[in-house]
Design a protein around this motif. Sequence first.
Motif, mmCIF file in Angstrom:
data_model
loop_
_atom_site.group_PDB
_atom_site.id
_atom_site.type_symbol
_atom_site.label_atom_id
_atom_site.label_comp_id
_atom_site.label_asym_id
_atom_site.label_seq_id
_atom_site.Cartn_x
_atom_site.Cartn_y
_atom_site.Cartn_z
ATOM 1 N N THR A 1 -13.220 -0.254 -7.560
ATOM 2 C CA THR A 1 -11.800 -0.058 -7.849
ATOM 3 C C THR A 1 -11.576 0.137 -9.339
ATOM 4 O OG1 THR A 1 -11.177 -1.389 -5.924
ATOM 5 C CG2 THR A 1 -9.492 -1.036 -7.610
ATOM 6 N N GLY B 1 -9.289 -3.837 2.438
ATOM 7 C CA GLY B 1 -9.282 -3.959 0.988
ATOM 8 C C GLY B 1 -8.114 -4.689 0.369
ATOM 9 N N GLU C 1 -4.255 7.104 -2.327
ATOM 10 C CA GLU C 1 -3.575 5.920 -1.793
ATOM 11 C C GLU C 1 -3.990 4.714 -2.631
ATOM 12 O OE1 GLU C 1 -4.272 3.550 2.279
ATOM 13 O OE2 GLU C 1 -3.524 5.596 2.600
ATOM 14 N N GLU D 1 -7.814 4.564 -2.191
ATOM 15 C CA GLU D 1 -8.404 5.609 -1.356
ATOM 16 C C GLU D 1 -8.613 6.809 -2.263
ATOM 17 O OE1 GLU D 1 -7.310 6.868 2.995
ATOM 18 O OE2 GLU D 1 -6.043 8.001 1.605
ATOM 19 N N LEU E 1 -12.194 -0.871 4.077
ATOM 20 C CA LEU E 1 -11.160 -0.224 4.877
ATOM 21 C C LEU E 1 -9.811 -0.909 4.750
ATOM 22 C CD1 LEU E 1 -13.122 0.666 8.136
ATOM 23 C CD2 LEU E 1 -12.428 2.185 6.279
ATOM 24 N N LYS F 1 -12.891 4.215 0.436
ATOM 25 C CA LYS F 1 -12.005 3.111 0.063
ATOM 26 C C LYS F 1 -12.809 2.234 -0.893
ATOM 27 C CE LYS F 1 -8.434 3.505 3.127
ATOM 28 N NZ LYS F 1 -6.991 3.367 2.873
ATOM 29 N N THR G 1 0.855 -1.183 0.000
ATOM 30 C CA THR G 1 0.000 0.000 0.000
ATOM 31 C C THR G 1 0.890 1.231 0.000
ATOM 32 O OG1 THR G 1 -1.766 -1.150 1.203
ATOM 33 C CG2 THR G 1 -1.808 1.256 1.230
ATOM 34 N N ASN H 1 -7.098 -1.944 -4.258
ATOM 35 C CA ASN H 1 -7.906 -1.022 -3.455
ATOM 36 C C ASN H 1 -7.390 0.390 -3.679
ATOM 37 O OD1 ASN H 1 -9.780 -0.039 -1.635
ATOM 38 N ND2 ASN H 1 -8.714 -0.745 0.198
#
Length: 241
Positions: free
Chosen positions: A213, A201, A228, A185, A199, A195, A127, A183
Motif C-alpha cells: 500500500t 484489506g 479504488e 486497488e 481482497l 489489491k 472504500t 488498501n
Amino acid sequence: MNIIKSQNASYLYKFIQRYASAQALVTDLKGIVGNDNVSNSRTVRVQHSHDESYHAGHEPDVVVFAQSTDHVSQIVKYCASKHIPIIPWGTGTGLEGGVNAVNGGVCLNLSRMDKIISVNPEDFDCTVQAGVTRNALNTFIRDTGLQFPMDPGANASLGGMCATSASGTMAVKYGTMRENVMNLEVVLADGSIIKTSGLKGRSRKTSAGYNLTNLFVGQEGTLGIITEATLKLHATPEAVF
C-alpha cells in the motif's frame, strides 16, 4: 528551395501519419469503453493538457473517460500492446505538471469512477472509487460524525491524493495520505489488477510481508493506476478554533 519543399513534405507526412494513427486509436478505444467515453476534440484535449502548475501544456492524442476498473484494465492492456503512453487524470488540480502529455498518448480520466462503495462508521473506514473527491466524501459521511480530514487546498480526487501522497494543513494532526490509506486497488502496467492489502484489506495489521500500500501511495502513476481506495476516517471535532 528544394530543401524547404522537402522539409514541408516531411512535416506534412508526419502530420498525416499521426492524424491517421490518432483516428485509429479513437476507433479502437471506442470499441472498448463506448462512443460516449472517448473524445479527441481539441477543446477536451486542451483541457487535459495541463494542471494548475506553471508548466506549458502538452495535449494528449485522445481522452478516455473510464467508468470501471475493468475499463481501466482493458485500456492499459491495449495501450501496452501498442506502446502508447497513458496519463491518469483525476481533477487536474496538481501543481507539478504530472498530467502533461509530453509524448502524446491517452489521457485516462477517472472522474466518472465516482462511487462511494462502502462506509463503516463503527470501524472508522470507507472504500471509494478513485474519482470521488474529498468534498463529495465528506458531504456523504457528514451525518455519521466522521470526516476525512486531508486537505491539500483543492477539491482533489481521492485517487489523485493517494497517487501523490497529498498532505496539507491537517497533516500535523492526522498525518498525510500515507498514514490514512489502508488498501488500494491498482491496475498494473500489463493490465492486471491487484489489491495491495488483500481482497478485503481493512485490517490495521502491517507486521507481515511487504507494505505494498505504501509503495503505491505517492508513486504518481509510475507503477500503476489507482482505481479504488480504502481510507481511514476520523471523528469530527465538536469545535474548530
